[in-house]
Design a protein around this motif. Structure first.
Motif, PDB file in Angstrom:
ATOM      1  N   HIS A  40       1.406   5.310  -1.922  1.00 35.76           N
ATOM      2  CA  HIS A  40       0.899   6.318  -2.904  1.00 35.76           C
ATOM      3  C   HIS A  40       2.409   6.981  -3.152  1.00 35.76           C
ATOM      4  N   GLU A  99      -5.982   1.946  -4.941  1.00 35.38           N
ATOM      5  CA  GLU A  99      -6.699   1.920  -3.899  1.00 35.38           C
ATOM      6  C   GLU A  99      -7.920   2.335  -4.131  1.00 35.38           C
ATOM      7  N   HIS A 156       2.828   7.695   2.179  1.00 31.35           N
ATOM      8  CA  HIS A 156       2.548   8.707   1.476  1.00 31.35           C
ATOM      9  C   HIS A 156       3.992   9.462   1.360  1.00 31.35           C
ATOM     10  N   ASP A 192       0.530   2.296   3.879  1.00 30.69           N
ATOM     11  CA  ASP A 192      -0.348   3.255   3.386  1.00 30.69           C
ATOM     12  C   ASP A 192       0.655   4.617   3.280  1.00 30.69           C
ATOM     13  N   HIS A 211      -4.667   6.473  -5.151  1.00 27.51           N
ATOM     14  CA  HIS A 211      -6.226   6.815  -4.979  1.00 27.51           C
ATOM     15  C   HIS A 211      -6.875   6.902  -6.368  1.00 27.51           C
ATOM     16  N   HIS A 253       0.517  -1.115   0.068  1.00 28.95           N
ATOM     17  CA  HIS A 253       0.142  -0.094   0.025  1.00 28.95           C
ATOM     18  C   HIS A 253       0.899   1.349  -0.183  1.00 28.95           C
TER      19      HIS A 253
HETATM   20 ZN   LIG Z   1      -4.001   4.621   1.089  1.00 26.02          ZN
END
Ligand SMILES: [Zn+2]
Ligand SMILES: [Zn+2]
Length: 593
Positions: free
Chosen positions: A366, A436, A554, A552, A396, A364
């Motif tokens: 981004h 995602e 970023h 997740d 996203h 995961h």
């Molecule tokens: Zn995410």
């Protein structure tokens, strides 16, 4: 996880060369943050405050490497750092501080910054209460509010005063706990700094931090050394200590510059193992252990394991010995919650937990293509540094516009770029083109099957409509799982630790559908999520559902949150066969097809 034997180590999170003591990247980032907070309290223009904060984040991201850079031009090339800040960094490198910061500290004491955590206070009011009432700390503020000294101040009034008092109480209640990553980083820093001063020291985090619970109250550190007072003395004088609360020969409590309380206890080397066992807890685990000892005519305390009849000492120097004296193999700290680990240890059937060193990739991630900070190549390079062999890019999707979700064309273009990068073959890290997706209110997704079929894998997450009924939410996610293109359900309960409860959900039904459709559930490793949590992970394991750990991320440095994902997986008793991150890219692609 990858841990040096006795103490928690920076593991994968540290690294780089060591700078002069007190002049490392951590100290620089802290100086910049303090500069931001004090400037804000002073009422400096907003963009300056933001620039200091961004720079602090960039410094944390780069680590000590940044202090090896010695030209303004090269520093300015780092995203988040401009000319003025580049000069401040060089100044810090020279002198160990920043002139502007020292000036501000003359005007506003550093402690006043702690007031900024109080909801409803804010920088302007922090300055006001300091200047008008001499309030410097949370204690001062609470007293002033209780004595109704705040209400008469301009722009405050009784309602604001009551709100501030409420805010302080909230801070001191549940919010007094901190996220695992803050505690872990702080403790790793302390352990490393102490070992630098006293290389022969035995030192370890204990308590809930060693058990890697999702939130931590106070940080407990245990040490063993011939001369205890040397240890407490070295501890009190660490650069990150801002205030000594209490200090004696063998015990010391301090506040760090991040306002965390750290308690150090020094024990005798001969009882190191017993003390480490005792202070690691949990309380429930230790109660069970003492019961077990009693039945064998033994007693266990922080000094060792003793025979009741003649006080003969059976063990205590090392932790394994303590368990062995009771006829047990040693449960890893993450299991010590009295959730069946003692029975498993008696039968010699403790699970063989996964470790960070076996993780081959992260699902995961981004990038700048949606709301991330770094680009594909930068994220891939960071994954390479961690020794990964693949990285799942999951930006996203179209329906999440606030996070710059990609439309179908944008997503397909990104898939193409990923395939080109992979074809070049100049990195050991294979990128997996994912996404995602958003699970709509009725379980619908962002793209049609033709677009979805181009992806290597897909995560689907709930990002809105949190207020649905339990039935509707369960139906909604189940429907997404039945879509053959969905491989993983992202952050399945949606909780944000300390700020948003999980949505209503029938987890048992979800696990059933996941097992039936072969959909994996995510363990989102971002420290304020840790979703699924340890309890849920164990239920997933029992239901035969696979777990996909994703940070997740970023930013590149968020990839290191894998550490907390693995720790939570360990707390959920997960073994090699339960976790998809241990597989290689090729296997995953065939699995997801
Ligand atoms: Zn995410
Ligand atoms: Zn998400």
């Amino acid at each position: 996880m990858a841990r040096k034997k006795d103490h928690i180590a920076a593991g994968g999170t540290g690294g780089g060369s060591r700078a002069v003591e007190g002049r490392d990247a951590r100290a620089l980032a802290h100086a910049l943050e303090l500069l931001a907070d004090l400037s804000e309290i002073k009422g400096e223009v907003r963009f300056k405050v933001i620039a200091y904060r961004r720079a602090a984040e960039a410094v944390r991201g780069m680590g000590d490497e940044i202090l090896e850079t010695d030209s303004v031009a090269r520093l300015k090339a780092i995203p988040g750092i401009g000319e003025a800040i580049a000069r401040k960094i060089l100044e810090f490198k020279e002198t160990g501080t920043i002139g502007k910061l020292e000036e501000l500290k003359e005007e506003i004491p550093e402690e006043v910054v702690s007031l900024l955590q109080v909801p409803g206070l804010g920088p302007r009011r922090a300055r006001l209460v300091f200047e008008e009432l001499g309030v410097r700390s949370l204690d001062d503020l609470q007293r002033a509010a209780e004595e109704h000294l705040l209400a008469p101040l301009p722009g405050l009034g009784p309602k604001v005063e009551a709100g501030i008092l409420e805010g302080i109480k909230h801070l001191r209640g549940t919010a007094g706990r901190i996220f695992i990553n803050q505690a872990y980083e702080q403790a790793s820093g302390i352990v490393d700094a102490m070992l630098e001063k006293l290389p022969e020291l035995r030192i370890s985090a204990a308590g809930s931090l060693r058990r890697m619970k999702e939130t931590i109250g106070d940080i407990d550190i245990l040490a063993a050394y011939g001369e205890p007072h040397e240890v407490t003395k070295a501890f009190r004088s660490l650069p990150l200590v801002s205030k000594v609360i209490m200090s004696g020969e063998t015990r010391s409590s301090v506040f760090t510059r991040d306002m965390l309380q750290v308690d150090l206890r020094v024990v005798d080397t001969s009882s190191w193992g017993a003390a480490l066992q005792y202070f690691t807890g949990s309380k429930e685990h230790n109660v069970r252990l003492r019961e077990l000892a009693r039945r064998q005519g033994l007693k266990v305390n922080e000094y060792g394991v003793f025979r009741v009849e003649d006080d003969g000492r059976m063990a205590g120097a090392d932790e394994e010995g303590v368990y062995a004296a009771l006829g047990l193999s040693m449960p890893p700290p993450e299991l010590r919650e009295d959730r069946g680990e003692i029975e498993a240890a008696m039968r010699g059937e403790l699970p063989s937990l996964i470790g960070l060193e076996r993780i081959r990739g992260d699902f995961h991630v981004h990038t700048r293509d949606s709301d991330g900070y770094h680009d594909l190549e930068e994220m891939r390079a960071a994954a390479e540094k961690l020794g990964y062999s693949w990285l799942g890019i999951s930006n996203h999707a179209a329906n999440l516009r606030v996070a710059r979700g990609l439309d179908a064309d944008g997503l397909l273009a990104l898939v193409e770029r990923i395939e080109e990068l992979n074809a070049k073959g100049d990195s050991p890290v294979t990128l997996l083109a994912g996404c995602e997706l958003n699970i709509g209110n009725d379980g619908e997704l962002d793209y049609d099957d033709e677009v979805l079929s181009r992806l290597h894998f897909a995560i689907a997450s709930v990002h809105g409509g949190f207020g649905q009924s339990r039935e509707a939410m369960t139906r909604r996610i189940s429907r997404a799982m039945r879509n053959p293109f969905v491989n993983i359900i992202g952050h399945p309960t949606g909780r944000l630790i300390g700020s948003r409860p999980p949505y209503e959900l029938d987890l048992d039904e979800l696990l059933e559908v996941a097992a039936e459709t072969g959909t994996a559930l995510e363990l989102n490793a971002f420290p304020d999520r840790l979703d699924l949590c340890d309890h849920h992970l164990r239920r997933a394991k029992e239901a035969g559902v696979k777990i996909a750990i994703g940070t997740d991320a970023h930013r590149a440095e968020h990839l290191r949150f894998m550490l907390y994902g693995v720790a939570t997986a360990r707390r959920g008793w997960l073994e090699g066969g339960d976790v998809l991150n241990l597989l290689d890219a090729e296997f995953l692609r065939s699995l997801f097809r």
